[in-house]
Design an enzyme around this catalytic site. Structure first.
Site, mmCIF file in Angstrom:
data_model
loop_
_atom_site.group_PDB
_atom_site.id
_atom_site.type_symbol
_atom_site.label_atom_id
_atom_site.label_comp_id
_atom_site.label_asym_id
_atom_site.label_seq_id
_atom_site.Cartn_x
_atom_site.Cartn_y
_atom_site.Cartn_z
ATOM 1 N N LYS A 18 25.746 -6.845 7.663
ATOM 2 C CA LYS A 18 25.625 -8.203 7.118
ATOM 3 C C LYS A 18 24.607 -9.001 7.929
ATOM 4 C CE LYS A 18 28.280 -12.390 6.313
ATOM 5 N NZ LYS A 18 29.577 -13.056 6.253
ATOM 6 N N GLU A 42 25.723 -2.022 17.819
ATOM 7 C CA GLU A 42 26.022 -0.606 17.553
ATOM 8 C C GLU A 42 25.195 -0.110 16.363
ATOM 9 O OE1 GLU A 42 28.113 -3.101 17.839
ATOM 10 O OE2 GLU A 42 29.954 -2.561 18.896
ATOM 11 N N GLY A 87 32.368 -9.947 6.146
ATOM 12 C CA GLY A 87 32.137 -8.524 6.415
ATOM 13 C C GLY A 87 33.286 -7.645 5.935
ATOM 14 N N ARG A 88 34.519 -8.058 6.224
ATOM 15 C CA ARG A 88 35.676 -7.225 5.865
ATOM 16 C C ARG A 88 36.038 -7.359 4.382
ATOM 17 N NH1 ARG A 88 36.479 -11.152 9.361
ATOM 18 N NH2 ARG A 88 37.829 -12.919 8.862
ATOM 19 N N GLU A 146 41.669 -9.176 11.725
ATOM 20 C CA GLU A 146 40.469 -9.985 11.961
ATOM 21 C C GLU A 146 40.557 -11.297 11.169
ATOM 22 O OE1 GLU A 146 36.231 -8.381 13.104
ATOM 23 O OE2 GLU A 146 36.239 -8.697 10.944
ATOM 24 N N HIS A 205 56.132 12.999 11.453
ATOM 25 C CA HIS A 205 56.227 14.010 12.504
ATOM 26 C C HIS A 205 55.637 13.502 13.813
ATOM 27 C CE1 HIS A 205 57.644 17.007 9.656
ATOM 28 N NE2 HIS A 205 56.879 16.357 8.802
ATOM 29 N N LYS A 228 31.185 -9.331 22.826
ATOM 30 C CA LYS A 228 29.775 -9.013 22.524
ATOM 31 C C LYS A 228 28.851 -9.651 23.565
ATOM 32 C CE LYS A 228 30.297 -8.790 17.471
ATOM 33 N NZ LYS A 228 29.903 -9.352 16.192
HETATM 34 O O1 F6P Z 1 32.346 -7.715 15.314
HETATM 35 C C1 F6P Z 1 33.046 -7.934 14.147
HETATM 36 C C2 F6P Z 1 32.166 -7.933 12.948
HETATM 37 O O2 F6P Z 1 31.414 -9.075 12.905
HETATM 38 C C3 F6P Z 1 32.967 -7.756 11.679
HETATM 39 O O3 F6P Z 1 33.452 -8.945 11.199
HETATM 40 C C4 F6P Z 1 31.987 -7.097 10.794
HETATM 41 O O4 F6P Z 1 32.605 -6.465 9.710
HETATM 42 C C5 F6P Z 1 31.330 -6.130 11.750
HETATM 43 O O5 F6P Z 1 31.280 -6.828 12.975
HETATM 44 C C6 F6P Z 1 29.966 -5.650 11.369
HETATM 45 O O6 F6P Z 1 29.085 -6.705 11.206
HETATM 46 P P1 F6P Z 1 27.691 -6.521 10.495
HETATM 47 O O7 F6P Z 1 27.956 -6.066 9.092
HETATM 48 O O8 F6P Z 1 27.035 -7.844 10.565
HETATM 49 O O9 F6P Z 1 26.919 -5.469 11.251
#
Ligand code: F6P
Length: 543
Positions: free
Chosen positions: A201, A207, A263-264, A350, A381, A509
């Site tokens: 987003k 990452e 995002g979620r 979240e 299990h 972060k």
């Molecule tokens: O760190 C949390 C977050 O911001 C989530 O809310 C989001 O889904 C995820 O990181 C990934 O964010 P992006 O789609 O901006 O890379």
């Protein structure tokens, strides 16, 4: 919430807590029928919960006093309910068939529709071979690079809908920045037939951007530095056109979404392109249609007692705030839904893992429980021991499909019998007398039986919800996910929190950047002694 309503619920809970679930069933032969709902084929049996019709009345009164109906309308009508980010919350618009929805005077449905056309067209080109790789070969491998909401939804949905996949297309996901994940996947893919989908987003997530850069470097190394080939093998799903351009992805290879999609909550947006490439556009459209059916149910069922997400949300609220049950286990029984708990974990925790109200006041009550789980049959299990005999009560959502044409009857019968038996066992438990009688009947001597029986007692009276999908198809998966999205919304209303921001992810972060600078620069800035020592240890051991 109005104190009077809260106090009524508190008083009522003291009464309910004295009655066992088994007693509630004994007292009313129609309990299961009365405490079940159905919409569009999805069945929700909530009868094995510590509640009565009176409980529901009180909870519904409380929800009404929180202005729930107006708040639902506000979300659907594009009001900026995400107040800390000054944003509307319009994931429902992504699956709506409306043609007009104004946000700041602009019709967002035009934008949504245009991106859907772009996505469908791109799927067609990939699937027909109109879009080929740089050496003229068909694209057969999708690598989705994303994390959090840009990963969990696509992973869940692609796994759940694998039987619907397009012939000749496979998919991989790179989420963690752990280089192992990246190395493991590139070892198995062919640059000539791979499409990298950079899903972010913000297009700034450390990452994802690290994995995207590594993927591009790998691709260039494999293609003799063929920069022109990037256009055929890298696309971006994002709200951040500037950062996408800076990364080197051309505007026509970017699929846009907007800040009114969290995002979620984004699998329905351009973030869903990896899903659509995997299962085909028509199946993806069905997935959206299923969610839309749940949206209509949620938005239009004004008799809230019949409103499935409202009742599901209120039951969770009831347990957290009045029974002090701070954990919720999600138990999908079909293997294809194994990633559902991880998805719901982000969605709920979240969204509602907050301790400050929308108005800035601190809360003085519990909010989101710890949400966790795995495949229910595997859990039986592993951790079900604690759920049956441990010291804490953990409400459970059991999710199962009525039929599965991709399984087989014998296996499905066993799956169902286990899911039902577990819910029954959680509720009924086993008394000391029964346990002892069973041991005696097996021929154990009386002294030993009286000792061992103590360990075989199940307190019972442990609640569960049962959600039955007709099948795990694109439509019903869409409905199921939308159900939980709206459940989260309902609970946010009860807790008076903004379910649509996530400031709690920021501090880590920020500090990670500082620690990385220390590691790379070799000069350690100001930290506590534990962190400093561990940074020093890492610096001295890294290659
Ligand atoms: O760190 C949390 C977050 O911001 C989530 O809310 C989001 O889904 C995820 O990181 C990934 O964010 P992006 O789609 O901006 O890379």
């Amino acid at each position: 919430m109005q104190q009077e309503l809260f106090d009524q619920l508190r008083t009522h809970q003291l009464q309910i807590a004295k009655i066992s679930l088994q007693e509630m069933f004994n007292a009313d032969s129609k309990r299961a029928e009365k405490l079940s709902l159905e919409t569009n084929g999805l069945i929700f049996d909530f009868s094995k919960n510590k509640l009565t019709e009176e409980t529901l009345d009180l909870l519904l009164n409380a929800a009404k006093s929180q202005g729930i109906q107006a708040k639902i309308q506000a979300m659907f009508n594009a009001e900026k309910i995400n107040n800390t980010e000054d944003r509307a919350v319009l994931h429902t618009a992504l699956r709506s068939e409306k043609t007009s929805l104004l946000l700041d005077g602009h019709n967002v449905m035009d934008d949504i529709h245009a991106v859907k056309i772009q996505m469908a067209e791109f799927c067609r080109k990939i699937h027909t071979g109109e879009h080929l790789g740089y050496t003229g070969k068909k694209i057969t491998t999708i690598v989705n690079i994303g994390i959090g909401g840009s990963d969990l939804g696509p992973v869940l949905i692609c796994q759940a809908l694998k039987p619907y996949r397009q012939a000749g297309i496979n998919i991989h996901f790179i989420s963690s920045v752990d280089g192992y994940m990246f190395n493991d996947i590139i070892a198995d893919i062919d640059p000539e037939t791979t499409l990298f989908v950079v899903a972010s987003k913000t297009f700034t997530t450390q990452e994802t951007m690290t994995n995207a850069h590594s993927s591009r470097n790998w691709f260039l190394a494999q293609t003799n530095n063929n920069t022109a080939a990037i256009a055929k093998h890298f696309i971006a799903l994002s709200t951040n056109a500037k950062a996408v351009a800076e990364f080197g992805i051309a505007a026509e290879n970017m699929f846009e979404f907007w800040d009114f999609v969290g995002g979620r909550y984004s699998s329905w947006s351009a973030i869903g392109l990896s899903i659509a490439l995997y299962i085909g556009w028509d199946n993806f459209a069905e997935f959206l249609a299923g969610a839309n059916a749940m949206d209509k149910h949620f938005n239009e069922t004004t008799d809230l007692r019949q409103n499935l997400p409202v009742v599901l949300g209120l039951i969770g609220y009831w347990y957290v705030d009045f029974f002090d049950y701070r954990s919720l286990v999600i138990s999908p029984y079909n293997t294809r839904l194994t990633r559902f708990p991880a998805y719901i974990q982000q969605l709920e925790m979240e969204s509602n893992g907050k301790s400050v109200k929308t108005n800035g006041d601190s809360v003085n009550y519990a909010t989101c429980p710890i949400v966790w789980g795995d495949s229910g049959i595997n859990g039986q299990h592993a951790y079900y021991q604690l759920l049956h005999q441990g010291t804490q009560v953990v409400p459970m959502d059991i999710i199962i499909a009525a039929s599965d044409k991709f399984s087989n009857q014998e296996h499905n019968d066993i799956l169902w019998s286990n899911a039902l038996a577990q819910a029954e066992a959680f509720m009924t438990g086993k008394t000391y007398a029964t346990a002892e009688a069973e041991l005696l009947a097996q021929g154990m001597d009386a002294v030993k039986a009286s000792e061992i029986a103590k360990h075989k007692v199940f307190a019972g009276n442990r609640p569960s919800n049962m959600l039955v999908l007709p099948e795990i198809s694109p439509r019903y998966l869409g409905m199921l996910i939308a159900l939980y999205e709206h459940k989260v919304f309902v609970q946010g209303v009860m807790w008076e929190i903004n379910s649509f921001d996530q400031w709690g992810v920021e501090l880590g972060k920020q500090l990670a950047k500082k620690v990385l600078a220390d590691i790379e620069g070799g000069a350690i800035s100001n930290h506590d002694s534990s962190t400093t020592t561990l940074i020093q240890h890492y610096i001295s051991t890294r290659k």
